[in-house]
Each structure stands twice: as structure tokens, then as C-alpha cells.
Design a protein around this motif. Structure first.
Motif, PDB file in Angstrom:
ATOM      1  N   ILE A   1       0.283  -1.245   0.252  1.00  0.00           N
ATOM      2  CA  ILE A   1      -0.298   0.155   0.002  1.00  0.00           C
ATOM      3  C   ILE A   1       0.885   1.222  -0.349  1.00  0.00           C
ATOM      4  O   ILE A   1       0.421   2.450  -0.815  1.00  0.00           O
ATOM      5  CB  ILE A   1      -0.740   0.296   1.357  1.00  0.00           C
ATOM      6  N   TYR A   2       2.316   0.768   0.827  1.00  0.00           N
ATOM      7  CA  TYR A   2       2.273   2.249   0.460  1.00  0.00           C
ATOM      8  C   TYR A   2       3.277   2.766  -1.028  1.00  0.00           C
ATOM      9  O   TYR A   2       3.720   3.885  -0.749  1.00  0.00           O
ATOM     10  CB  TYR A   2       3.835   2.125   1.523  1.00  0.00           C
TER      11      TYR A   2
ATOM     12  N   ALA B   1       1.817   1.453  -3.441  1.00  0.00           N
ATOM     13  CA  ALA B   1       1.190   2.488  -4.299  1.00  0.00           C
ATOM     14  C   ALA B   1       0.571   3.956  -3.939  1.00  0.00           C
ATOM     15  O   ALA B   1       0.153   4.448  -4.967  1.00  0.00           O
ATOM     16  CB  ALA B   1      -0.423   1.137  -3.592  1.00  0.00           C
ATOM     17  N   ILE B   2       0.430   3.739  -2.501  1.00  0.00           N
ATOM     18  CA  ILE B   2       0.563   5.957  -2.394  1.00  0.00           C
ATOM     19  C   ILE B   2       1.489   6.434  -2.802  1.00  0.00           C
ATOM     20  O   ILE B   2       1.184   7.421  -3.006  1.00  0.00           O
ATOM     21  CB  ILE B   2       0.160   5.901  -0.688  1.00  0.00           C
ATOM     22  N   ALA B   3       3.321   5.788  -2.621  1.00  0.00           N
ATOM     23  CA  ALA B   3       4.217   6.507  -3.482  1.00  0.00           C
ATOM     24  C   ALA B   3       4.224   6.785  -5.196  1.00  0.00           C
ATOM     25  O   ALA B   3       4.060   8.294  -5.461  1.00  0.00           O
ATOM     26  CB  ALA B   3       5.439   6.102  -2.945  1.00  0.00           C
TER      27      ALA B   3
ATOM     28  N   LEU C   1       0.597   6.877  -6.925  1.00  0.00           N
ATOM     29  CA  LEU C   1      -0.588   8.046  -5.617  1.00  0.00           C
ATOM     30  C   LEU C   1       1.021   9.546  -6.294  1.00  0.00           C
ATOM     31  O   LEU C   1      -0.280  10.566  -7.532  1.00  0.00           O
ATOM     32  CB  LEU C   1      -1.070   7.957  -5.447  1.00  0.00           C
TER      33      LEU C   1
END
Lengths: 349, 295
Positions: free
Chosen positions: A127-128, A130-132, A134
Motif C-alpha cells: 500500500i505504501y 501504491a500511495i507513493a 499515486l
């Protein structure tokens, strides 16, 4: 031996590593290519333009599948990397660089940018990451919009038609052969890459990074390579897109594009080149299908078509949700099941 | 100087809404380990629901607000039951993408019912600004700030003292252990989605009162990510503080970019630049659980 009736029995390692192990597969793929090559003569211009979009989407989807499907690095910024390739190619073309050089150069710029945003992937997982990515998407979108000297800002930049040794690809039909050729090269490159030592290292990292490290895979360089190769192909896809549409603006490469590429590999099948192709075809044809449905229904219920067109994005989301719930392995898996069914018919196993 | 003070105050107000939305995000993540990319759309749906009840059906604001909360409870439960539950145990990308799909479905539904144009709420609170330390501040802003502080306090107490709250924390820590102690995990999952939908729609109603609403409201959900990453994905206090800090930094960053570099619209990305920095330095955030892996 290789007629596919009751399975394939390999006698050499080479045989097993072949891309197309059976003669039937070779013939059917050959036939498919012949049909594709003849397509511009049989279809009208509009259909050919849709096929062009499919070809470009196939390159993007295959490249994302290399990163996310094979290497397990979720990227929500693929649309922006495609955009970097598109803008870079447009810039090189404007500077007078010929097409054959500008397209890989655009890909190279995208690869560099992709690798920079891939650096955090050493420390970040799931998830981290994915957010990076993003964040990468939104930051690059901002750059497209505000670096006006390079990107033309919100008004965008125009791109000339590609030209190879004086031959100008200025119609949908001519562009079709160009995009098809690049798509075939990209698909072949990725199919071969995942069979190499490097490709197996990608899969090892996806399956369990610690085991991969223990067997001697350098996590950092391998992940960076995945980002680099994937972004390079994304950039090539973006470059073709720029040449094809001849006009690029920042909103073409927004987060929606990233999401639709992720949707392609999920609907098609993660970790499968064939799946990425299926997904690219499915997602590109979905709006066309909706248009046809809307106009067909519009004759009977005039209001439906306006609603249906407004609902396009919603239907896209709905399809994604339904696929994840009911067909999480994607179209490639269903395709294998169908083939197995006919191979084994009338027996169940 | 006064300009920057104003920026800080505006940042705190916007930040308090980020905090609310982040609170919903953290509650879902804490209990179910699901990352909800549709959080912003839950805000939007709540805002439109309350707008529709007050303006189109002429229901008094407070009653409409309560009805909106009731609707959010049902919506949260429905989402969990229909979309998330079939995906239990699937890889993380599937769970992310299902919430992404959900967000475009919700957005399309809102556009279908209410169109895309900006809608304004009827004024609920007095419009004259109140002067605090010589700065004019609209009462809506103060209400937004107070409300999010109160909600944060309520939820902190809920998680600390109520048996349901403790059950939710237990589920978050170890689902199997919690289940073997007789906690109904499915109910916990449903409940966390309900709470998330409720706090989001409260945020939506507050936002509607400040700026009016349009169908781009869901974009706000993206701003939640910097806030929760800064605070820590699984920390309520982190969500509250992260929202406020991001709100303030974003405003100051925008002001500085405009003054010094002459860049317009930096507000849109300031939070994400900060996000990248946080991820590089301290990915688990200020208060998040640090996952240590050693070989």
C-alpha cells in the motif's frame, strides 16, 4: 505429440521454454496476424482508429503487467509515465529528431523518470508503494500543467505525423501498421523478458521478497530495472499516442488513465502477457460498446442514451468491481478454462 | 505576517476536514486492513444527500443531517457486505482496485442524480465573521474545527472504553485471536465501514456549508493519503494531527510557492510533495506501528 489432444509432452528443455510449443498455436497465431494485417482493407476508418487505440493500449498494459503483474510493484502512476513519454517524444519531434530515434528517446526519458519514482520501492511495499506512485502521478500531472515552456501548459502541444525515410504515416490505416508493429515488438520483448533470469527474479520478488533476496536477487537493482523497463515501454506507448492523436494535453494523462491501465491488467489477468492483451482490448472496446448500446437504445428510449453516456465512468467502475468479485483471475484464466474444457470434452477432468 | 496567519487558520479549517476523512480511513484500515480509495466519494455522497434533503425536500437542516447519518450507516454496511466481503483474503491490489471501482460508481451515481454543477447549501450558521486576534473568521470555520475535535474525542473514547471499540482494536491486532474470543469479525468489519461512512458524510456536510458542493468533491479523498501517511496508517491521533498538519503545510506551501517562485496552483500538489518526503524518511508516520522485518 504436439497436436494438443491430451497434453504436451516435452522431451527437451528448449522445447518447454518455447513461446508457442504446439504447431496448432503457431498456425492459429499466424492466421490471426494475417487477419490483423488485412484488417485495414476490410474495416472502415473508424474501426481502424479503434484498433490503433487497442494497439497503443496493449503496449501500455503489457508494460504495466511487467511491473505490477510480474514484479508485484503496484503502480498508480503509470498514466503519468505514459504522459512523460508522450511529452518527451513530442519535444524531440519538435526539435527535428526523426521518428525512429524520437520514440525510443521518449521511452528513455520515461524510463529515467519511472526509475526516479521507483527508488522509494526499496523501502516501500504494497500500500505504501501504491500511495507513493499515486503521489508521482499527481506531481507529474502538475508538472505537465505548469512547465509551460516544455509542455505548453493546459493548451497542450501539437505533434507532427511520424515519418520513416520520407514515408509519412498520416492516415489511420498507415498508423495501424506502425502501432501494430511496435505492439508486436513490445509483446515479444516482454514475453521473452519474463523467461529470462531477470524475469524470474521479478517473479521471485513478487512472490516473496525475502526468499528472493536469500537466493541472491538484488532487490534494489531488480526493482529499479522493473520500473525502468516498464516505464520505457510506457513511454513508447505514450509516444505513439502523441503521434497518433497529434495533440496532447495534460488531462489525457490523469489518474483516470493510470486506473484504466490497472483495470486492464486486472480484468485481463495479472502476471500474464496474454492477459494484458485481453484486458487492453476489453477496456478499449468497452466505451465503443457502450456507444453502440446507447445509440441502439436511444431509438427506443430517448433518455437512456444521455444517461448511459454520463454513466460511462460508473459502468467502467462497475465492470471493475464485478470482475474483482466474480472473476478475480481475469480473462486469461477464463480463456485457459475454456480451452481445457474443449480439450477434455466430454470428460470433466 | 498577517497573511501567513490567515493561511495557517485556513489550513487548520481545511485540515480539520482532512482529519475527519482520515479518521474514517484509519478506522477502516485499523479494523480490516483495507485501504479505501473511495473515502472522498463517501464524503461527496453524504454532502449531496444532506443537500438534497434540505434543499429539494425542504426538511429542516438538523433533521436532514440526522437522516444523512442514517443513510450513511446503510451505505457503509451495504458497501462492506456487497463489495468488500467477497474479497477477503485477496491480494492487496485487488482490494485497492475494488475501492477505486467503487469510487467511480459512486461518482457516476452522484452525477446522474444531481448533475455536475456547483450547488450551495442554504446558510445554516450566521454569516458575519467573528474576530479572533484581529482576524476575521467565518463561524462555519469555527464550527468545522470544533466539530472535528469533538468527533475525534468521541471516537478516541469509543475505542478506549466501549466494549465494541475494544473488540475492534482486538480485531485489528489479530483477527484469528479475536475470533476465537467470540468477537464477530464480520460485524466488526461492517461497523468500521459504517463509522467511516458516517464521519465522511459529516465532513461532507461541513464542506458543503463552507464552499458548496460539486461532483469533484471526491478529489478531496486523495488528500487523505498524505494526512494518514504522516500520522501513521493505523493511528487515530495520527489521522487527526496529520490532517491538521497537512492542511496548514499545504496552505503555507501554496503561499510560499506563489510569493517566492511565482507558481500558481501549488496547493494541488503541495501535500503530495510532502507525502513523498515522509515516505522517504519515515514511511510508518508519526504514530503508526513500525513494521520491523529482520532476516
Amino acid at each position: 505429440m504436439s497436436n494438443g489432444k491430451c497434453g504436451l509432452f516435452f522431451e527437451t528443455y528448449r522445447g518447454e521454454a518455447q513461446l508457442l510449443p504446439s504447431a496448432f498455436q503457431k498456425w492459429s497465431l499466424g492466421l490471426f496476424m494475417v487477419v490483423l494485417l488485412g484488417a485495414p482493407y476490410m474495416l472502415d476508418s473508424y474501426m481502424v482508429s479503434v484498433l490503433n487505440l487497442v494497439n497503443i493500449a496493449v503496449i501500455g498494459a503489457v508494460s504495466l503487467n511487467l511491473l505490477t503483474g510480474y514484479c508485484g510493484q503496484i503502480s498508480l502512476g503509470h498514466g503519468a509515465f505514459i504522459g512523460v513519454g508522450a511529452y518527451a517524444t513530442a519535444k524531440f519531434t519538435a526539435l527535428g529528431v526523426p521518428f525512429l530515434l524520437a520514440l525510443p528517446l521518449g521511452g528513455a526519458v520515461a524510463a529515467v523518470v519511472g526509475m526516479i519514482f521507483g527508488i522509494p520501492s526499496l523501502r516501500l511495499k504494497g500500500i505504501y508503494l501504491a500511495i507513493a506512485t499515486l503521489a508521482a502521478q499527481l506531481i507529474l500531472e502538475y508538472v505537465f500543467l505548469h512547465w509551460e515552456s516544455a509542455t505548453g501548459g493546459s493548451s497542450g502541444v501539437a505533434v507532427d505525423s511520424p515519418e520513416i525515410f520520407g514515408f509519412i504515416f498520416d492516415t489511420d490505416e498507415k498508423m495501424f501498421y506502425l502501432t501494430l508493429a511496435v505492439a508486436v515488438v513490445a509483446v515479444l520483448a516482454v514475453s521473452n523478458m519474463v523467461r529470462t533470469r531477470q524475469g524470474r527474479a521479478f517473479v521471485a520478488i513478487r512472490d516473496y521478497y525475502l526468499s528472493a533476496e536469500i537466493v541472491g536477487v538484488n532487490l534494489f537493482t531488480t526493482k529499479l530495472q522493473a520500473f525502468g523497463v516498464s516505464s520505457f515501454l510506457a513511454g513508447v506507448s505514450g509516444g505513439l499516442w502523441a503521434y497518433y492523436t497529434m495533440y496532447i494535453t495534460p488531462e489525457q494523462f490523469n489518474i483516470g488513465l493510470s486506473i484504466s491501465y490497472l483495470a486492464m491488467i486486472i480484468i485481463g489477468g495479472m502476471g500474464s502477457v496474454q492477459g494484458a492483451i485481453f484486458g487492453a482490448i476489453f477496456i478499449t472496446l468497452l466505451p465503443e460498446f457502450l456507444n453502440i448500446t446507447a445509440s441502439a437504445l436511444g431509438d427506443i428510449f430517448p433518455d437512456v442514451s444521455t444517461y448511459l453516456l454520463a454513466m460511462k465512468e460508473g459502468i467502467f467502475g462497475l465492470v471493475l468491481v464485478l470482475f474483482l468479485i466474480f472473476e478475480p483471475e481475469g480473462l486469461a484464466h477464463r480463456w485457459r478454462l475454456v480451452k481445457a474444457y474443449w480439450k477434455l470434452y466430454p470428460f470433466a477432468h | 505576517m498577517e497573511y501567513y496567519l490567515q493561511l495557517i487558520i485556513n489550513g487548520l479549517v481545511v485540515g480539520s476536514i482532512y482529519s475527519l476523512v482520515a479518521l474514517g480511513f484509519v478506522i477502516i484500515y485499523k479494523a480490516t486492513k483495507v485501504v479505501n480509495f473511495a473515502q472522498g466519494e463517501l464524503v461527496m455522497v453524504g454532502a449531496y444527500m444532506c443537500f438534497s434533503l434540505t434543499v429539494q425536500f425542504q426538511i429542516p437542516f438538523l433533521l436532514a443531517f440526522v437522516m444523512t447519518l442514517g443513510f450513511s450507516v446503510i451505505l457503509g454496511m451495504a458497501i462492506e457486505r456487497m463489495i468488500l466481503r467477497p474479497l477477503i483474503g485477496e491480494p492487496i491490489i485487488s482490494v485497492i482496485m475494488v475501492t477505486v471501482g467503487l469510487s467511480s460508481v459512486l461518482k457516476a451515481l452522484v452525477q446522474m442524480f444531481w448533475g455536475t454543477q456547483l450547488r450551495a447549501y442554504p446558510p445554516v450558521l450566521p454569516q458575519e465573521p467573528v474576530f479572533i486576534a484581529g482576524l476575521p473568521i467565518s463561524p462555519v470555520y469555527i464550527a468545522a474545527f470544533v466539530l472535528s475535535v469533538v468527533l475525534f474525542a468521541i471516537f478516541s473514547a469509543f475505542f478506549k472504553y466501549s466494549s465494541v471499540g475494544i473488540a475492534m482494536r482486538a480485531t485489528a491486532q489479530d483477527q484469528q485471536a479475536a475470533q476465537s474470543m467470540g468477537i464477530g469479525i464480520k460485524n466488526i468489519f461492517a461497523l468500521s465501514w459504517c463509522i467511516a461512512a458516517v464521519v465522511s458524510s459529516i465532513g461532507g456536510v461541513i464542506l458543503g456549508n463552507i464552499n458548496g458542493i460539486n461532483s469533484q468533491l471526491g478529489h478531496l479523498g486523495l488528500k487523505v493519503f498524505p494526512a494518514v501517511i504522516l500520522g501513521g496508517l493505523d493511528s487515530l491521533l495520527g489521522a487527526a494531527l496529520g490532517g491538521l498538519i497537512i492542511g496548514v503545510l499545504e496552505n503555507i506551501g501554496d503561499g510560499l510557492a506563489k510569493d517566492i517562485l511565482g507558481l500558481g496552483g501549488f496547493r494541488e500538489v503541495a501535500a503530495f510533495v510532502i507525502l513523498v518526503l515522509i515516505l522517504m524518511i519515515r514511511p510508518y508516520g508519526l504514530f503508526g506501528t513500525e513494521e520491523i522485518e529482520r532476516v
